[in-house]
Design a protein around this motif. Structure first.
Motif, PDB file in Angstrom:
ATOM      1  N   PHE A  66       2.006   2.294  13.356  1.00 28.38           N
ATOM      2  CA  PHE A  66       2.478   0.808  13.377  1.00 28.38           C
ATOM      3  C   PHE A  66       1.788   0.037  12.427  1.00 28.38           C
ATOM      4  O   PHE A  66       2.576  -0.813  11.694  1.00 28.38           O
ATOM      5  N   MET A  67       0.531  -0.164  12.197  1.00 30.67           N
ATOM      6  CA  MET A  67      -0.081  -1.118  11.568  1.00 30.67           C
ATOM      7  C   MET A  67       0.064  -0.831  10.196  1.00 30.67           C
ATOM      8  O   MET A  67       0.014  -1.415   9.055  1.00 30.67           O
ATOM      9  N   GLY A  68       0.070   0.664   9.619  1.00 25.77           N
ATOM     10  CA  GLY A  68       0.441   0.899   8.521  1.00 25.77           C
ATOM     11  C   GLY A  68       1.658   0.411   7.814  1.00 25.77           C
ATOM     12  O   GLY A  68       2.101   0.122   6.811  1.00 25.77           O
ATOM     13  N   PHE A  69       2.640   0.804   8.922  1.00 28.88           N
ATOM     14  CA  PHE A  69       4.064   0.436   8.441  1.00 28.88           C
ATOM     15  C   PHE A  69       4.255  -1.183   8.169  1.00 28.88           C
ATOM     16  O   PHE A  69       4.999  -1.407   7.192  1.00 28.88           O
ATOM     17  N   THR A  70       3.628  -1.892   9.121  1.00 28.94           N
ATOM     18  CA  THR A  70       3.614  -3.387   8.693  1.00 28.94           C
ATOM     19  C   THR A  70       2.976  -3.710   7.552  1.00 28.94           C
ATOM     20  O   THR A  70       3.103  -4.670   7.031  1.00 28.94           O
ATOM     21  N   LEU A  71       1.933  -3.014   6.917  1.00 31.31           N
ATOM     22  CA  LEU A  71       1.442  -3.060   5.737  1.00 31.31           C
ATOM     23  C   LEU A  71       2.117  -3.017   4.421  1.00 31.31           C
ATOM     24  O   LEU A  71       2.082  -3.339   3.609  1.00 31.31           O
ATOM     25  N   GLY A  72       3.246  -1.895   4.578  1.00 36.85           N
ATOM     26  CA  GLY A  72       4.067  -1.576   3.533  1.00 36.85           C
ATOM     27  C   GLY A  72       4.702  -2.601   2.828  1.00 36.85           C
ATOM     28  O   GLY A  72       4.447  -2.797   1.633  1.00 36.85           O
ATOM     29  N   PRO A  73       5.495  -3.598   3.609  1.00 33.56           N
ATOM     30  CA  PRO A  73       5.947  -4.859   2.916  1.00 33.56           C
ATOM     31  C   PRO A  73       4.950  -5.773   2.091  1.00 33.56           C
ATOM     32  O   PRO A  73       5.432  -6.288   1.083  1.00 33.56           O
ATOM     33  N   ILE A  74       3.766  -5.815   2.771  1.00 36.66           N
ATOM     34  CA  ILE A  74       2.841  -6.559   2.143  1.00 36.66           C
ATOM     35  C   ILE A  74       2.442  -5.938   0.686  1.00 36.66           C
ATOM     36  O   ILE A  74       2.400  -6.721  -0.102  1.00 36.66           O
ATOM     37  N   LEU A  75       2.251  -4.857   0.578  1.00 38.33           N
ATOM     38  CA  LEU A  75       1.819  -4.028  -0.502  1.00 38.33           C
ATOM     39  C   LEU A  75       3.136  -4.087  -1.563  1.00 38.33           C
ATOM     40  O   LEU A  75       2.895  -4.412  -2.667  1.00 38.33           O
ATOM     41  N   SER A  76       4.346  -3.898  -1.063  1.00 47.24           N
ATOM     42  CA  SER A  76       5.315  -4.237  -1.852  1.00 47.24           C
ATOM     43  C   SER A  76       5.519  -5.526  -2.605  1.00 47.24           C
ATOM     44  O   SER A  76       5.839  -5.690  -3.792  1.00 47.24           O
ATOM     45  N   ALA A  77       5.204  -6.436  -1.829  1.00 44.09           N
ATOM     46  CA  ALA A  77       5.269  -7.860  -2.389  1.00 44.09           C
ATOM     47  C   ALA A  77       4.060  -8.100  -3.572  1.00 44.09           C
ATOM     48  O   ALA A  77       4.454  -8.813  -4.516  1.00 44.09           O
ATOM     49  N   TYR A  78       2.980  -7.364  -3.346  1.00 45.98           N
ATOM     50  CA  TYR A  78       1.839  -7.654  -4.290  1.00 45.98           C
ATOM     51  C   TYR A  78       2.293  -6.677  -5.591  1.00 45.98           C
ATOM     52  O   TYR A  78       1.914  -7.292  -6.939  1.00 45.98           O
ATOM     53  N   THR A 109       4.729  -6.511  -7.029  1.00 46.92           N
ATOM     54  CA  THR A 109       5.776  -7.356  -7.818  1.00 46.92           C
ATOM     55  C   THR A 109       5.306  -8.341  -8.843  1.00 46.92           C
ATOM     56  O   THR A 109       5.905  -8.786  -9.748  1.00 46.92           O
ATOM     57  N   LEU A 110       3.829  -8.419  -8.496  1.00 52.16           N
ATOM     58  CA  LEU A 110       3.188  -9.124  -9.231  1.00 52.16           C
ATOM     59  C   LEU A 110       2.530  -8.373 -10.780  1.00 52.16           C
ATOM     60  O   LEU A 110       2.428  -7.430 -10.463  1.00 52.16           O
ATOM     61  N   SER A 111       2.603  -9.041 -11.725  1.00 52.74           N
ATOM     62  CA  SER A 111       2.125  -8.504 -12.985  1.00 52.74           C
ATOM     63  C   SER A 111       0.729  -7.745 -12.738  1.00 52.74           C
ATOM     64  O   SER A 111       0.470  -6.877 -13.567  1.00 52.74           O
ATOM     65  N   ASN A 112      -0.062  -8.272 -11.946  1.00 52.83           N
ATOM     66  CA  ASN A 112      -1.688  -7.729 -11.865  1.00 52.83           C
ATOM     67  C   ASN A 112      -1.695  -7.277 -10.160  1.00 52.83           C
ATOM     68  O   ASN A 112      -2.827  -7.066  -9.710  1.00 52.83           O
ATOM     69  N   GLY A 113      -0.601  -6.940  -9.637  1.00 53.44           N
ATOM     70  CA  GLY A 113      -0.372  -6.602  -8.281  1.00 53.44           C
ATOM     71  C   GLY A 113      -1.378  -5.294  -7.950  1.00 53.44           C
ATOM     72  O   GLY A 113      -2.088  -4.951  -7.008  1.00 53.44           O
ATOM     73  N   PRO A 114      -1.146  -4.220  -8.676  1.00 52.37           N
ATOM     74  CA  PRO A 114      -1.686  -3.033  -8.768  1.00 52.37           C
ATOM     75  C   PRO A 114      -3.194  -2.889  -8.831  1.00 52.37           C
ATOM     76  O   PRO A 114      -4.027  -2.589  -8.007  1.00 52.37           O
ATOM     77  N   GLN A 115      -3.759  -3.738  -9.663  1.00 53.98           N
ATOM     78  CA  GLN A 115      -5.184  -4.092  -9.952  1.00 53.98           C
ATOM     79  C   GLN A 115      -5.684  -4.957  -8.696  1.00 53.98           C
ATOM     80  O   GLN A 115      -6.592  -4.397  -8.293  1.00 53.98           O
ATOM     81  N   LEU A 116      -4.844  -5.740  -8.153  1.00 49.80           N
ATOM     82  CA  LEU A 116      -5.376  -6.496  -6.944  1.00 49.80           C
ATOM     83  C   LEU A 116      -5.459  -5.538  -5.669  1.00 49.80           C
ATOM     84  O   LEU A 116      -6.451  -5.761  -5.213  1.00 49.80           O
ATOM     85  N   ILE A 117      -4.531  -4.619  -5.683  1.00 50.73           N
ATOM     86  CA  ILE A 117      -4.770  -3.787  -4.484  1.00 50.73           C
ATOM     87  C   ILE A 117      -5.553  -2.702  -4.639  1.00 50.73           C
ATOM     88  O   ILE A 117      -6.541  -2.608  -3.571  1.00 50.73           O
ATOM     89  N   MET A 118      -5.944  -2.324  -5.801  1.00 50.69           N
ATOM     90  CA  MET A 118      -7.119  -1.287  -6.313  1.00 50.69           C
ATOM     91  C   MET A 118      -8.396  -1.876  -5.994  1.00 50.69           C
ATOM     92  O   MET A 118      -9.333  -1.358  -5.459  1.00 50.69           O
ATOM     93  N   THR A 119      -8.592  -3.090  -6.495  1.00 54.84           N
ATOM     94  CA  THR A 119      -9.816  -3.969  -6.228  1.00 54.84           C
ATOM     95  C   THR A 119     -10.242  -4.259  -4.853  1.00 54.84           C
ATOM     96  O   THR A 119     -11.215  -4.080  -4.329  1.00 54.84           O
ATOM     97  N   ALA A 120      -8.945  -4.548  -4.035  1.00 54.27           N
ATOM     98  CA  ALA A 120      -9.370  -4.894  -2.709  1.00 54.27           C
ATOM     99  C   ALA A 120      -9.543  -3.577  -1.752  1.00 54.27           C
ATOM    100  O   ALA A 120     -10.535  -3.610  -0.904  1.00 54.27           O
ATOM    101  N   LEU A 161      -9.520  -9.311   2.079  1.00 49.78           N
ATOM    102  CA  LEU A 161      -9.995  -9.365   0.671  1.00 49.78           C
ATOM    103  C   LEU A 161      -8.694  -9.441  -0.432  1.00 49.78           C
ATOM    104  O   LEU A 161      -8.569  -9.992  -1.446  1.00 49.78           O
ATOM    105  N   LEU A 162      -7.615  -8.671  -0.034  1.00 50.63           N
ATOM    106  CA  LEU A 162      -6.514  -8.775  -0.783  1.00 50.63           C
ATOM    107  C   LEU A 162      -5.991 -10.148  -0.946  1.00 50.63           C
ATOM    108  O   LEU A 162      -5.261 -10.617  -1.969  1.00 50.63           O
ATOM    109  N   SER A 163      -5.679 -10.798   0.173  1.00 48.55           N
ATOM    110  CA  SER A 163      -5.440 -12.172   0.347  1.00 48.55           C
ATOM    111  C   SER A 163      -6.181 -13.039  -0.485  1.00 48.55           C
ATOM    112  O   SER A 163      -5.641 -14.100  -1.304  1.00 48.55           O
ATOM    113  N   LEU A 164      -7.634 -13.080  -0.418  1.00 50.92           N
ATOM    114  CA  LEU A 164      -8.636 -13.828  -1.091  1.00 50.92           C
ATOM    115  C   LEU A 164      -8.255 -13.577  -2.579  1.00 50.92           C
ATOM    116  O   LEU A 164      -8.341 -14.625  -3.267  1.00 50.92           O
ATOM    117  N   LEU A 165      -8.314 -12.369  -2.970  1.00 53.55           N
ATOM    118  CA  LEU A 165      -8.116 -12.075  -4.420  1.00 53.55           C
ATOM    119  C   LEU A 165      -6.741 -12.538  -4.965  1.00 53.55           C
ATOM    120  O   LEU A 165      -6.752 -13.088  -6.163  1.00 53.55           O
TER     121      LEU A 165
END
Length: 222
Positions: A87-99, A101-112, A212-216
């Motif tokens: 359930f927690m992973g499923f709710t994480l999906g939309p958050i990752l999808s939103a990130y 969409t950003l130009s540096n989204g993949p970099q932010l996710i990998m850094t976090a 950490l993802l939010s802070l970045l």
């Protein structure tokens, strides 16, 4: 004269073996639940699931967590654990999808993700190597959990960016303290149920990553 030293040595050795077993089982289950969460997060992203309402999320998360605690001493506890982490992973999906969409989204996710892994490994190593008793963090963790949940809900309802930043920073400290505390509990025999230990560490890792993802993202004005 009875040799009491031998009996004490046997007891200490037995406790050490039990703690090692709990620690091993905890890390094995934790690895499986994190992998399962990644799968459910990927499924949510592929399905284009929208971000869940905060109140529905809280009801689902705390309801499933309650179920885990009620069944932790039975085989049902494992099913409840995977239900919660899925359930927690499923709710994480939309958050990752939103990130993404950003130009540096993949970099932010990998850094976090990298920072989360490094923090978990580093704090776990501190507890395992020093074998220090971090049970004094119990009251801080209990009070911190209540304050952070209330502050999180307030920040979301009233859209207060400054409070959201403070909450994210607070969750980083909270999660770090929880990792130290739970690992110490396992080592010193305070936690003998690997299912409950897994859930505690999973929640710490989940909150650490999200914070950490939010802070970045905030640092990059995203």
């Amino acid at each position: 004269m009875v040799d009491r030293t031998y009996g004490v040595s046997q007891t200490t050795s037995s406790q050490s073996v039990d703690a090692h077993k709990v620690l091993r089982n905890t890390y094995m289950l934790l690895a499986m639940t994190l992998l399962f969460s990644a799968v459910t997060a990927g499924a949510a992203m592929a399905m284009g699931v929208a971000q869940m309402n905060v109140f529905i999320f809280l009801i689902g998360a705390y309801g499933l967590m309650f179920l885990v605690h009620k069944t932790a001493n039975s085989a049902m506890g494992l099913l409840a654990t995977f239900a919660f982490t899925g359930f927690m992973g499923f709710t994480l999906g939309p958050i990752l999808s939103a990130y993404l969409t950003l130009s540096n989204g993949p970099q932010l996710i990998m850094t976090a993700l990298g920072m989360t892994a490094a923090t978990f490994v580093g704090l776990s190593a501190v507890a395992l190597i020093t074998r220090k008793d971090f049970s004094f963090l119990a009251n801080f963790i209990m009070a911190g959990a209540i304050v952070l949940v209330v502050a999180m809900v307030v920040a979301m309802i009233f859209n207060i960016s400054g409070l959201a930043l403070a909450v994210s920073a607070g969750f980083v400290l909270f999660s770090s303290a929880l990792i130290l505390y739970e690992t110490s509990q396992i080592i010193h025999g305070g936690q003998t149920n690997y299912i409950l230990a897994t859930i505690s560490l999973y929640v710490a890792i989940y909150n650490l990553f999200i914070s950490l993802l939010s802070l970045l993202g905030m640092a990059g004005d995203d």
